[in-house]
Write an enzyme that holds these catalytic residues in place. Structure first.
Site, PDB file in Angstrom:
ATOM      1  N   GLU A 113       0.817  -1.229   0.000  1.00  0.00           N
ATOM      2  CA  GLU A 113       0.000   0.000   0.000  1.00  0.00           C
ATOM      3  C   GLU A 113       0.845   1.272   0.000  1.00  0.00           C
ATOM      4  O   GLU A 113       0.675   2.148   0.842  1.00  0.00           O
ATOM      5  CB  GLU A 113      -0.984  -0.036   1.178  1.00  0.00           C
ATOM      6  CG  GLU A 113      -1.883  -1.265   1.110  1.00  0.00           C
ATOM      7  CD  GLU A 113      -2.829  -1.413   2.307  1.00  0.00           C
ATOM      8  OE1 GLU A 113      -2.806  -0.565   3.211  1.00  0.00           O
ATOM      9  OE2 GLU A 113      -3.582  -2.401   2.327  1.00  0.00           O
ATOM     10  N   ASN A 127       2.376  -5.094  -3.156  1.00  0.00           N
ATOM     11  CA  ASN A 127       0.972  -5.456  -2.944  1.00  0.00           C
ATOM     12  C   ASN A 127       0.165  -4.194  -2.656  1.00  0.00           C
ATOM     13  O   ASN A 127       0.622  -3.313  -1.922  1.00  0.00           O
ATOM     14  CB  ASN A 127       0.919  -6.402  -1.729  1.00  0.00           C
ATOM     15  CG  ASN A 127      -0.401  -7.106  -1.544  1.00  0.00           C
ATOM     16  OD1 ASN A 127      -0.917  -7.712  -2.484  1.00  0.00           O
ATOM     17  ND2 ASN A 127      -0.954  -7.044  -0.346  1.00  0.00           N
ATOM     18  N   HIS A 161     -10.050  -6.072  -2.760  1.00  0.00           N
ATOM     19  CA  HIS A 161     -11.161  -5.870  -1.810  1.00  0.00           C
ATOM     20  C   HIS A 161     -12.236  -5.125  -2.590  1.00  0.00           C
ATOM     21  O   HIS A 161     -12.094  -3.933  -2.869  1.00  0.00           O
ATOM     22  CB  HIS A 161     -10.693  -5.056  -0.607  1.00  0.00           C
ATOM     23  CG  HIS A 161      -9.672  -5.789   0.222  1.00  0.00           C
ATOM     24  ND1 HIS A 161      -9.964  -6.951   0.897  1.00  0.00           N
ATOM     25  CD2 HIS A 161      -8.365  -5.531   0.464  1.00  0.00           C
ATOM     26  CE1 HIS A 161      -8.875  -7.369   1.534  1.00  0.00           C
ATOM     27  NE2 HIS A 161      -7.891  -6.541   1.280  1.00  0.00           N
ATOM     28  N   GLU A 194      -5.923 -10.797  -1.766  1.00  0.00           N
ATOM     29  CA  GLU A 194      -6.772 -10.583  -0.586  1.00  0.00           C
ATOM     30  C   GLU A 194      -8.244 -10.497  -0.987  1.00  0.00           C
ATOM     31  O   GLU A 194      -9.005  -9.669  -0.461  1.00  0.00           O
ATOM     32  CB  GLU A 194      -6.358  -9.287   0.140  1.00  0.00           C
ATOM     33  CG  GLU A 194      -4.897  -9.228   0.521  1.00  0.00           C
ATOM     34  CD  GLU A 194      -4.512  -8.000   1.356  1.00  0.00           C
ATOM     35  OE1 GLU A 194      -5.397  -7.267   1.831  1.00  0.00           O
ATOM     36  OE2 GLU A 194      -3.297  -7.785   1.536  1.00  0.00           O
ATOM     37  N   ASP A 200     -11.993 -10.283  -1.499  1.00  0.00           N
ATOM     38  CA  ASP A 200     -13.331 -10.398  -0.903  1.00  0.00           C
ATOM     39  C   ASP A 200     -14.247  -9.426  -1.636  1.00  0.00           C
ATOM     40  O   ASP A 200     -13.786  -8.444  -2.206  1.00  0.00           O
ATOM     41  CB  ASP A 200     -13.349 -10.200   0.623  1.00  0.00           C
ATOM     42  CG  ASP A 200     -12.616  -8.973   1.141  1.00  0.00           C
ATOM     43  OD1 ASP A 200     -12.534  -7.954   0.410  1.00  0.00           O
ATOM     44  OD2 ASP A 200     -12.141  -9.015   2.291  1.00  0.00           O
TER      45      ASP A 200
HETATM   46  O1  9MR Z   1      -7.204  -8.869   8.083  1.00  0.00           O
HETATM   47  C1  9MR Z   1      -6.477  -7.903   8.783  1.00  0.00           C
HETATM   48  C2  9MR Z   1      -7.260  -7.482  10.011  1.00  0.00           C
HETATM   49  O2  9MR Z   1      -7.379  -8.561  10.902  1.00  0.00           O
HETATM   50  C3  9MR Z   1      -6.603  -6.306  10.670  1.00  0.00           C
HETATM   51  O3  9MR Z   1      -7.413  -5.858  11.721  1.00  0.00           O
HETATM   52  C4  9MR Z   1      -6.420  -5.219   9.632  1.00  0.00           C
HETATM   53  C5  9MR Z   1      -5.789  -3.956  10.184  1.00  0.00           C
HETATM   54  O4  9MR Z   1      -5.514  -3.069   9.157  1.00  0.00           O
HETATM   55  O5  9MR Z   1      -5.606  -5.710   8.584  1.00  0.00           O
HETATM   56  C6  9MR Z   1      -6.252  -6.700   7.895  1.00  0.00           C
HETATM   57  O6  9MR Z   1      -5.566  -7.056   6.733  1.00  0.00           O
HETATM   58  C7  9MR Z   1      -5.289  -6.016   5.784  1.00  0.00           C
HETATM   59  C8  9MR Z   1      -4.048  -6.415   5.049  1.00  0.00           C
HETATM   60  O7  9MR Z   1      -3.010  -6.615   5.951  1.00  0.00           O
HETATM   61  C9  9MR Z   1      -3.641  -5.360   4.020  1.00  0.00           C
HETATM   62  N1  9MR Z   1      -4.738  -5.045   3.155  1.00  0.00           N
HETATM   63  C10 9MR Z   1      -6.013  -4.723   3.785  1.00  0.00           C
HETATM   64  C11 9MR Z   1      -6.400  -5.832   4.752  1.00  0.00           C
HETATM   65  C12 9MR Z   1      -7.759  -5.516   5.386  1.00  0.00           C
HETATM   66  O8  9MR Z   1      -7.683  -4.408   6.212  1.00  0.00           O
END
Ligand code: 9MR
Length: 350
Positions: A162, A203, A239, A267, A269
């Site tokens: 990011e 990513n 996402h 990732e 969804d």
């Molecule tokens: O799935 C992850 C969640 O449990 C955490 O609370 C969250 C905090 O930002 O991060 C989530 O995973 C993220 C991933 O590391 C990077 N892309 C976005 C994902 C969803 O927030």
């Protein structure tokens, strides 16, 4: 005699059903596992993210450990900086080790997530007000420690995560603010030294379709390649929102693979505005089919990972109020139409 034969037949049928549709995997729908279908289509894996606290949920684990469904696992949190290096030079690999061991036991490969990210960053990194050369050393030390700890056990690392804003400009972070864009090259070179066989990825989200953010990624990959920096892949987080997925995912993937890097959907969804209805689930099925078909239609798109597989453990409702049901299994671990959408996508039908 006839009655005995008949009941024997019923028994055989029952046994056959039990073999084809293991309990807890949800009915009705496709019988093939998602990884089986992905591999039959020539992909390397179908995977899921998971998190350590959920590894005690037995019905959940029985699905996650089934490598007909999943041949790749991503730790959703336990390899992140705040967890792995909560104090400078103090490392905690316990959670990541647990997930790597789980995957190994089940014959699943692991994506490492993530070395350098502005979020879930240990507070000491920003609070330290480090100068440029000290922060470079910190990036090197962290990346070296993490990647070498799991050397030989990780298929691919999300080395940076990011790093761009949606308009394609650099996202503010201690790394881009203090070191500047060269922190990316530094992180890739360091990771490569620590594990020369791991594929190294950039990513991000909102780089699923064409647009300024995807263009920024193209330009960065070109400049990294020109500098002979070791970048091997682009991760499309994916996402997405049901009913409004980009229509140019395939073209976008192709513009990345033409640069000489592989692509993965990392990732996935696809969230729904609640309450859910059968119509919304059908739309979501079409959306899943379209995203997977886009990856499937480009050879260099090597695999698809969902960001956990069940609505029971999705991050969506806690972040997007009124939205959810984004994954292919519901809260009761029953398959949704989205499951069949994924199968269709790998079978080339969207
Ligand atoms: O799935 C992850 C969640 O449990 C955490 O609370 C969250 C905090 O930002 O991060 C989530 O995973 C993220 C991933 O590391 C990077 N892309 C976005 C994902 C969803 O927030």
């Amino acid at each position: 005699m006839f009655a005995a034969y008949f009941s024997l037949l019923a028994l055989v049928q029952l046994a056959a059903t039990a073999v084809v549709v293991p309990s807890g995997h949800g009915l009705p729908g496709s019988r093939e596992g998602l990884s089986q279908v992905a591999k039959a289509a020539g992909k390397l894996y179908f995977g899921s993210a998971t998190d350590n606290p959920t590894l005690t949920d037995e019905p959940y684990i029985s699905i996650l450990s089934d490598n007909h469904q999943f041949t790749q696992i991503t730790p959703a949190n336990s390899m992140k900086w705040e967890t792995v290096e909560p104090q400078r030079g103090v490392f905690n690999f316990t959670g990541g080790d647990q997930i790597v061991a789980f995957a190994k036991k089940n014959g699943q490969i692991v994506r490492g997530h993530t070395c350098v990210w502005h979020s879930q960053l240990a507070p000491w990194v920003a609070a330290g007000n480090f100068d440029n050369s000290t922060l470079q050393q910190i990036v090197k030390d962290h990346t070296t420690a993490v990647v070498s700890h799991w050397k030989g056990q990780i298929y691919a690392w999300d080395v940076v995560n990011e790093i761009f804003n949606d308009d394609g400009t650099w996202r503010p972070s201690p790394f881009s603010d203090i070191i500047g864009p060269s922190f990316v090259e530094l992180a890739f070179r360091t990771a490569h030294k620590a594990d020369p066989n791991a594929k190294l990825y950039l990513n991000d989200y909102n780089i699923d379709g064409l647009g300024p953010k995807s263009t920024a990624v193209v330009n960065l990959v070109k400049s990294l390649k020109a500098a002979k920096a070791p970048i091997h892949g682009i991760g499309l987080q994916a996402h997405m929102i049901s009913g409004s997925i980009p229509t140019d995912i395939k073209q976008n993937i192709e513009q990345f693979t033409k640069l000489g890097v592989e692509v993965a959907i990392t990732e996935l969804d696809i969230r729904i505005t609640l309450p859910v209805t059968p119509e919304k689930l059908e739309q979501q099925k079409k959306d899943y089919a379209a995203v997977v078909a886009a990856c499937n239609s480009v050879k260099g798109c090597i695999g698809v990972t969902v960001w956990d597989f069940t609505d029971k453990y999705s991050w969506i409702p806690s972040v997007f109020a009124g939205e959810g049901d984004a994954l292919p299994w519901d809260k009761d671990l029953v398959r949704k139409p989205a499951y069949d959408g994924i199968v269709q996508g790998f079978n080339g039908r969207s």
